[in-house]
Design a protein around this motif. Structure first.
Motif, PDB file in Angstrom:
ATOM      1  N   SER A  28       0.695  -1.322   0.146  1.00  0.00           N
ATOM      2  CA  SER A  28      -0.116   0.055   0.141  1.00  0.00           C
ATOM      3  C   SER A  28       0.777   1.270   0.003  1.00  0.00           C
ATOM      4  N   SER A  29       0.274   2.397  -0.624  1.00  0.00           N
ATOM      5  CA  SER A  29       0.995   3.682  -0.472  1.00  0.00           C
ATOM      6  C   SER A  29      -0.071   4.725  -0.232  1.00  0.00           C
ATOM      7  N   THR A  30       0.515   5.814   0.181  1.00  0.00           N
ATOM      8  CA  THR A  30      -0.212   7.069   0.310  1.00  0.00           C
ATOM      9  C   THR A  30      -0.277   7.868  -1.097  1.00  0.00           C
ATOM     10  N   TYR A  32      -2.871  11.477  -2.654  1.00  0.00           N
ATOM     11  CA  TYR A  32      -3.884  12.506  -2.102  1.00  0.00           C
ATOM     12  C   TYR A  32      -4.809  12.807  -3.157  1.00  0.00           C
ATOM     13  N   ALA A  57      -5.563  12.732   2.434  1.00  0.00           N
ATOM     14  CA  ALA A  57      -4.628  11.508   2.030  1.00  0.00           C
ATOM     15  C   ALA A  57      -5.443  10.276   1.993  1.00  0.00           C
ATOM     16  N   VAL A  58      -5.126   9.428   1.344  1.00  0.00           N
ATOM     17  CA  VAL A  58      -5.808   7.835   1.117  1.00  0.00           C
ATOM     18  C   VAL A  58      -4.859   7.091   0.813  1.00  0.00           C
ATOM     19  N   THR A  59      -4.970   5.899   1.586  1.00  0.00           N
ATOM     20  CA  THR A  59      -4.169   4.606   1.284  1.00  0.00           C
ATOM     21  C   THR A  59      -4.501   3.809   0.235  1.00  0.00           C
ATOM     22  N   VAL A  70      -8.814   2.069  -2.328  1.00  0.00           N
ATOM     23  CA  VAL A  70      -8.378   3.053  -1.433  1.00  0.00           C
ATOM     24  C   VAL A  70      -9.060   2.876  -0.157  1.00  0.00           C
TER      25      VAL A  70
END
Length: 169
Positions: A28-30, A32, A57-59, A70
């Protein structure tokens, strides 16, 4: 003895190589949201879940077609890939701008007064336009990158005339 050394060395190399591989669950990453976005329950977009504000911010877990799976605000769902950016870039418009539909200019969506904050999605295009969303509005489009440079205040040292053209008319 040689076989023992060979298999021991090969085992060490295998363990060394595996230490650099991430497990699939940790992928997973962050990202926007640069513009207000809808969070859908399914990848097909058939069921709407909720709105997500710009700058959130969303994962990100995976991509399915044109949408990312997300987690935003405690809910998991899907957001259009075009609505996400890797970095949260926020800039203040110092001069007042027109928001254009296309990077080449032409018809514009709205005029924005100086001092409005915008989220910028990408680096400037070849002709110097940012893809931006005006925070607190529904306006998104292209804005001249020079409108985000903080102006330098200069003072006249004696009374001066202000002309409407460069030739002094």
């Amino acid at each position: 003895m040689r076989r023992l050394i060979f298999f021991g060395g090969a085992g060490f190399l295998l363990l060394f190589a595996l230490s650099f591989v991430k497990p699939a669950s940790a992928a997973s990453s962050t990202m926007y949201t640069w513009t207000p976005s809808k969070l859908y329950k399914t990848a097909s977009g058939a069921a709407y879940s909720r709105n997500v504000n710009s700058g959130t911010a969303v994962t990100v877990y995976s991509k399915s077609g044109k949408r990312y799976k997300v987690k935003a605000g405690g809910k998991t769902g899907y957001i259009y890939a075009d609505n996400l950016t890797r970095s949260k870039v926020k800039k203040e418009d110092y001069f007042g701008s027109k928001i254009y539909k296309q990077a080449a200019g032409g018809p514009y969506v709205a005029s924005v007064p100086a001092g409005k904050m915008m989220y910028i999605k990408m680096e400037a295009t070849k002709n110097g336009m940012y893809l931006a969303h005006v925070i607190g509005t529904g306006y998104s489009g292209y804005v001249d990158k020079t409108h985000f440079i903080k102006p330098v205040v200069k003072y006249t040292w004696m009374p001066s005339k202000l002309y409407t053209s460069a030739i002094g008319n």
